[in-house]
Design a protein around this motif. Structure first.
Motif, PDB file in Angstrom:
ATOM      1  N   GLY A  44       0.809  -1.213   0.000  1.00 19.32           N
ATOM      2  CA  GLY A  44       0.000   0.000   0.000  1.00 19.32           C
ATOM      3  C   GLY A  44       0.838   1.256   0.000  1.00 19.32           C
ATOM      4  N   ILE A  45       0.137   2.410   0.014  1.00 19.02           N
ATOM      5  CA  ILE A  45       0.771   3.723   0.063  1.00 19.02           C
ATOM      6  C   ILE A  45      -0.218   4.701   0.675  1.00 19.02           C
ATOM      7  CG2 ILE A  45      -0.024   4.513  -2.200  1.00 19.02           C
ATOM      8  CD1 ILE A  45       2.794   5.713  -2.617  1.00 19.02           C
ATOM      9  N   LYS A  46       0.264   5.764   1.293  1.00 17.43           N
ATOM     10  CA  LYS A  46      -0.636   6.726   1.928  1.00 17.43           C
ATOM     11  C   LYS A  46      -1.384   7.563   0.893  1.00 17.43           C
ATOM     12  CE  LYS A  46       1.391   7.455   6.508  1.00 17.43           C
ATOM     13  NZ  LYS A  46       1.876   8.470   7.464  1.00 17.43           N
ATOM     14  N   CYS A  47      -2.651   7.831   1.197  1.00 15.89           N
ATOM     15  CA  CYS A  47      -3.453   8.754   0.392  1.00 15.89           C
ATOM     16  C   CYS A  47      -3.532  10.086   1.139  1.00 15.89           C
ATOM     17  CB  CYS A  47      -4.844   8.193   0.149  1.00 15.89           C
ATOM     18  SG  CYS A  47      -5.853   9.256  -0.918  1.00 15.89           S
ATOM     19  N   LEU A  48      -3.264  11.168   0.424  1.00 10.33           N
ATOM     20  CA  LEU A  48      -3.116  12.493   1.027  1.00 10.33           C
ATOM     21  C   LEU A  48      -4.252  13.430   0.639  1.00 10.33           C
ATOM     22  CD1 LEU A  48       0.607  12.970  -0.106  1.00 10.33           C
ATOM     23  CD2 LEU A  48      -0.189  11.807   1.973  1.00 10.33           C
ATOM     24  N   LEU A  49      -4.615  14.319   1.558  1.00  7.82           N
ATOM     25  CA  LEU A  49      -5.493  15.441   1.230  1.00  7.82           C
ATOM     26  C   LEU A  49      -4.586  16.606   0.874  1.00  7.82           C
ATOM     27  CD1 LEU A  49      -8.320  16.659   1.001  1.00  7.82           C
ATOM     28  CD2 LEU A  49      -8.118  17.339   3.411  1.00  7.82           C
ATOM     29  N   CYS A  50      -4.609  17.021  -0.397  1.00  7.02           N
ATOM     30  CA  CYS A  50      -3.680  18.027  -0.905  1.00  7.02           C
ATOM     31  C   CYS A  50      -4.389  19.321  -1.290  1.00  7.02           C
ATOM     32  CB  CYS A  50      -2.929  17.491  -2.120  1.00  7.02           C
ATOM     33  SG  CYS A  50      -1.779  16.148  -1.746  1.00  7.02           S
ATOM     34  N   VAL A  51      -3.611  20.394  -1.301  1.00  7.86           N
ATOM     35  CA  VAL A  51      -4.082  21.710  -1.743  1.00  7.86           C
ATOM     36  C   VAL A  51      -2.938  22.390  -2.487  1.00  7.86           C
ATOM     37  CG1 VAL A  51      -5.743  22.045   0.124  1.00  7.86           C
ATOM     38  CG2 VAL A  51      -3.365  22.764   0.446  1.00  7.86           C
ATOM     39  N   SER A  52      -3.257  23.492  -3.132  1.00  6.18           N
ATOM     40  CA  SER A  52      -2.220  24.329  -3.717  1.00  6.18           C
ATOM     41  C   SER A  52      -1.578  25.168  -2.621  1.00  6.18           C
ATOM     42  CB  SER A  52      -2.823  25.259  -4.778  1.00  6.18           C
ATOM     43  OG  SER A  52      -1.915  26.292  -5.121  1.00  6.18           O
ATOM     44  N   GLU A  53      -0.318  25.507  -2.820  1.00  2.02           N
ATOM     45  CA  GLU A  53       0.360  26.386  -1.874  1.00  2.02           C
ATOM     46  C   GLU A  53      -0.322  27.750  -1.788  1.00  2.02           C
ATOM     47  OE1 GLU A  53       4.335  26.988  -3.244  1.00  2.02           O
ATOM     48  OE2 GLU A  53       3.719  27.892  -5.156  1.00  2.02           O
ATOM     49  N   ASN A  54      -1.167  28.081  -2.780  1.00  2.00           N
ATOM     50  CA  ASN A  54      -1.840  29.373  -2.800  1.00  2.00           C
ATOM     51  C   ASN A  54      -3.036  29.463  -1.870  1.00  2.00           C
ATOM     52  OD1 ASN A  54      -0.104  30.414  -4.783  1.00  2.00           O
ATOM     53  ND2 ASN A  54      -1.320  29.529  -6.428  1.00  2.00           N
ATOM     54  N   MET A  55      -3.510  28.350  -1.354  1.00  2.00           N
ATOM     55  CA  MET A  55      -4.620  28.422  -0.406  1.00  2.00           C
ATOM     56  C   MET A  55      -4.132  29.135   0.856  1.00  2.00           C
ATOM     57  SD  MET A  55      -7.097  25.460   1.225  1.00  2.00           S
ATOM     58  CE  MET A  55      -8.204  25.333  -0.177  1.00  2.00           C
ATOM     59  N   SER A  56      -4.967  29.986   1.412  1.00  2.00           N
ATOM     60  CA  SER A  56      -4.547  30.806   2.549  1.00  2.00           C
ATOM     61  C   SER A  56      -4.175  29.944   3.758  1.00  2.00           C
ATOM     62  CB  SER A  56      -5.643  31.792   2.938  1.00  2.00           C
ATOM     63  OG  SER A  56      -6.650  31.161   3.688  1.00  2.00           O
ATOM     64  N   ASP A  57      -3.167  30.386   4.485  1.00  2.00           N
ATOM     65  CA  ASP A  57      -2.714  29.657   5.659  1.00  2.00           C
ATOM     66  C   ASP A  57      -3.839  29.494   6.678  1.00  2.00           C
ATOM     67  OD1 ASP A  57      -0.321  29.768   4.359  1.00  2.00           O
ATOM     68  OD2 ASP A  57       0.771  30.814   5.948  1.00  2.00           O
ATOM     69  N   ASP A  58      -4.628  30.541   6.872  1.00  2.00           N
ATOM     70  CA  ASP A  58      -5.687  30.486   7.885  1.00  2.00           C
ATOM     71  C   ASP A  58      -6.758  29.469   7.513  1.00  2.00           C
ATOM     72  OD1 ASP A  58      -4.401  32.391   9.374  1.00  2.00           O
ATOM     73  OD2 ASP A  58      -5.656  34.062   8.705  1.00  2.00           O
ATOM     74  N   LEU A  59      -7.106  29.407   6.225  1.00  2.00           N
ATOM     75  CA  LEU A  59      -8.120  28.447   5.791  1.00  2.00           C
ATOM     76  C   LEU A  59      -7.608  27.019   5.952  1.00  2.00           C
ATOM     77  CD1 LEU A  59     -10.817  27.719   4.546  1.00  2.00           C
ATOM     78  CD2 LEU A  59      -9.834  28.166   2.270  1.00  2.00           C
ATOM     79  N   VAL A  60      -6.362  26.768   5.560  1.00  2.00           N
ATOM     80  CA  VAL A  60      -5.783  25.434   5.719  1.00  2.00           C
ATOM     81  C   VAL A  60      -5.681  25.073   7.195  1.00  2.00           C
ATOM     82  CG1 VAL A  60      -3.704  24.043   5.381  1.00  2.00           C
ATOM     83  CG2 VAL A  60      -4.534  25.504   3.533  1.00  2.00           C
TER      84      VAL A  60
ATOM     85  N   PRO B 261       5.373  12.190   1.682  1.00  2.00           N
ATOM     86  CA  PRO B 261       6.305  12.288   0.557  1.00  2.00           C
ATOM     87  C   PRO B 261       6.535  13.704   0.051  1.00  2.00           C
ATOM     88  CG  PRO B 261       4.184  11.516  -0.206  1.00  2.00           C
ATOM     89  CD  PRO B 261       4.093  11.572   1.287  1.00  2.00           C
ATOM     90  N   ILE B 262       5.654  14.647   0.396  1.00  2.00           N
ATOM     91  CA  ILE B 262       5.836  16.056   0.025  1.00  2.00           C
ATOM     92  C   ILE B 262       5.558  16.920   1.248  1.00  2.00           C
ATOM     93  CG2 ILE B 262       5.251  15.635  -2.388  1.00  2.00           C
ATOM     94  CD1 ILE B 262       2.524  16.946  -1.833  1.00  2.00           C
ATOM     95  N   GLU B 263       5.814  18.220   1.124  1.00  2.00           N
ATOM     96  CA  GLU B 263       5.730  19.116   2.273  1.00  2.00           C
ATOM     97  C   GLU B 263       4.297  19.412   2.703  1.00  2.00           C
ATOM     98  OE1 GLU B 263       7.757  22.638   1.118  1.00  2.00           O
ATOM     99  OE2 GLU B 263       9.756  21.834   1.515  1.00  2.00           O
ATOM    100  N   LEU B 264       4.146  19.611   4.011  1.00  2.00           N
ATOM    101  CA  LEU B 264       2.900  20.127   4.546  1.00  2.00           C
ATOM    102  C   LEU B 264       2.686  21.565   4.074  1.00  2.00           C
ATOM    103  CD1 LEU B 264       3.230  18.905   8.242  1.00  2.00           C
ATOM    104  CD2 LEU B 264       1.373  18.235   6.690  1.00  2.00           C
ATOM    105  N   HIS B 265       1.429  21.955   3.881  1.00  2.00           N
ATOM    106  CA  HIS B 265       1.114  23.362   3.655  1.00  2.00           C
ATOM    107  C   HIS B 265       1.456  24.122   4.941  1.00  2.00           C
ATOM    108  CE1 HIS B 265      -1.255  27.020   3.180  1.00  2.00           C
ATOM    109  NE2 HIS B 265      -1.366  26.730   1.893  1.00  2.00           N
ATOM    110  N   PRO B 266       1.977  25.341   4.848  1.00  2.00           N
ATOM    111  CA  PRO B 266       2.341  26.094   6.056  1.00  2.00           C
ATOM    112  C   PRO B 266       1.210  26.203   7.071  1.00  2.00           C
ATOM    113  CG  PRO B 266       3.222  27.187   4.122  1.00  2.00           C
ATOM    114  CD  PRO B 266       2.355  26.068   3.610  1.00  2.00           C
ATOM    115  N   GLY B 267      -0.027  26.323   6.606  1.00  2.00           N
ATOM    116  CA  GLY B 267      -1.146  26.401   7.537  1.00  2.00           C
ATOM    117  C   GLY B 267      -1.325  25.123   8.324  1.00  2.00           C
TER     118      GLY B 267
END
Length: 372
Positions: free
Chosen positions: A264-280, A315-321
């Motif tokens: 298996g492999i992890k499934c991620l909830l992803c967003v664009s880096e452009n989504m606001s920190d507060d919303l994330v 496998p990739i970075e967390l959003h700053p929020g």
């Protein structure tokens, strides 16, 4: 900044003004709340084929978020899966997307199908569940191991989906190819129906278990999961180090009376880096604080309640929020160090071909970082 979310004044909703004859207002950028503090923010989450796990998981996320914050509404969109969700996030046609970890890594690093067009702005809110390889066939097929599929007609999942990728990776290791077998792109629901009707010999799913299409198939006719041998699983994982050993628990499907070893492999909830920190930050806090409720909404989400699953070994970075939220909870004390080392290691060709857990043990043992 992409204009992902549409903000609608609750004043208009409350007064019941007809919108049909009004000029449509332009959507403000993500994170912008407008003049009214109680504005409604409408977001879209990309999932996958409705016969798989991503779609009901998206529904569960939507329900939890909307119940927790009356200013947020999440529309759930079916799609072709992980790669399509990445492109939709990049284009701004969705705001959140469920993405398999291998696809997310490829998108950010410009490998595989993203070689010519990487999306370096892809970020993670949380890992929610593992996608797990499931091969199913009828009991009367005479097929019991994945290597027995050679020469048969196989449903490998939607075109360009993570399900198709995982099917082809595993089949190629076992010597099952398009030259000696028939590989058919199909939805998990429609493919399961074809197995039931004997127009396909087996169907592959690669998502959280139980997979609804396969569960319906097992309920309709006597079926069983196909097995990998231990050596076959080790070979598959060596060929793709983001996969790891997993098990499909006994009782996942009707008639399944034993655990079945798989990968298996992890499934991620992803967003664009452009989504606001507060919303994330807000979405992250809702999901983390409701992780026990999530597992009650879909069995695959039980993994989200396990310590560290949502924010470790990504496998990739967390959003700053999201990173800010986890850090404030004291959950990221050593993850940043491990993440930096992870990036360095995966960029080295010499480490390709080892399992992720082997990599982790190697680095923890050699640099003295305790496991988080």
């Amino acid at each position: 900044m992409h204009k992902f979310s549409h903000i609608i004044s609750l004043f208009l909703l409350c007064t019941g003004l007809a919108l049909g004859g009004c000029t449509k207002a332009s959507a403000p950028p993500q994170g912008q709340t407008g003049a009214a503090s109680d504005s409604l923010k409408i977001l879209t989450i990309g999932t996958a084929d409705s016969g798989g796990t991503m779609y009901p998981v998206g529904k569960a996320i939507s329900g939890v978020v909307e119940d927790s914050d009356s200013t947020l509404k999440l529309n759930v969109s079916a799609s072709t899966g992980s790669a399509g969700n990445v492109r939709s996030l990049e284009q701004g046609s969705i705001d959140l997307g469920l993405v398999s970890g291998d696809v997310a890594f490829a998108a950010v690093n410009g490998s595989g199908e993203f070689k010519d067009a990487p999306f370096k702005g892809l970020k993670v809110i949380a890992a929610l569940y593992p996608s797990i390889s499931n091969w199913m066939a009828r009991d009367d097929s005479g097929i019991f191991y994945v290597h027995d599929l050679k020469g048969n007609k196989l449903g490998v999942g939607p075109h360009d989906s993570t399900t198709e990728l995982a099917a082809k990776v595993s089949l190629s290791v076992l010597g099952v190819t398009e030259q000696n077998s028939t590989l058919v792109n199909c939805g998990l629901g429609s493919g399961a129906e074809e197995v039931k009707n004997r127009t396909l010999d087996a169907i592959h799913g690669f998502t959280g278990v139980p997979i609804s299409g396969l569960a319906k198939l097992a309920d309709a006719v006597p079926c069983h999961l196909l097995k990998y041998t231990d050596s076959e699983l080790r070979s598959i994982i060596r060929s793709n180090p983001f996969y790891y050993m997993e098990e499909i628990p006994a009782g996942t499907y009707n008639g399944q009376d034993e655990n079945v070893a798989t990968f298996g492999i992890k499934c991620l909830l992803c967003v664009s880096e452009n989504m606001s920190d507060d919303l994330v930050y807000e979405i992250t806090s809702i999901l983390y604080e409701n992780r026990d409720r999530l597992k009650d909404l879909h069995p695959a989400l039980s993994y989200a309640s396990q310590t560290g699953f949502m924010y470790e070994d990504l496998p990739i970075e967390l959003h700053p929020g999201a990173e800010r939220y986890y850090a404030e909870q004291g959950l990221l004390q050593e993850i940043e160090q491990l993440h930096t080392l992870q990036e360095d290691v995966w960029s080295l060709q010499s480490f390709q071909g080892i399992g992720y857990k082997e990599w982790k043990e190697h680095f923890i043992g050699n640099v003295g970082i305790e496991e988080c």
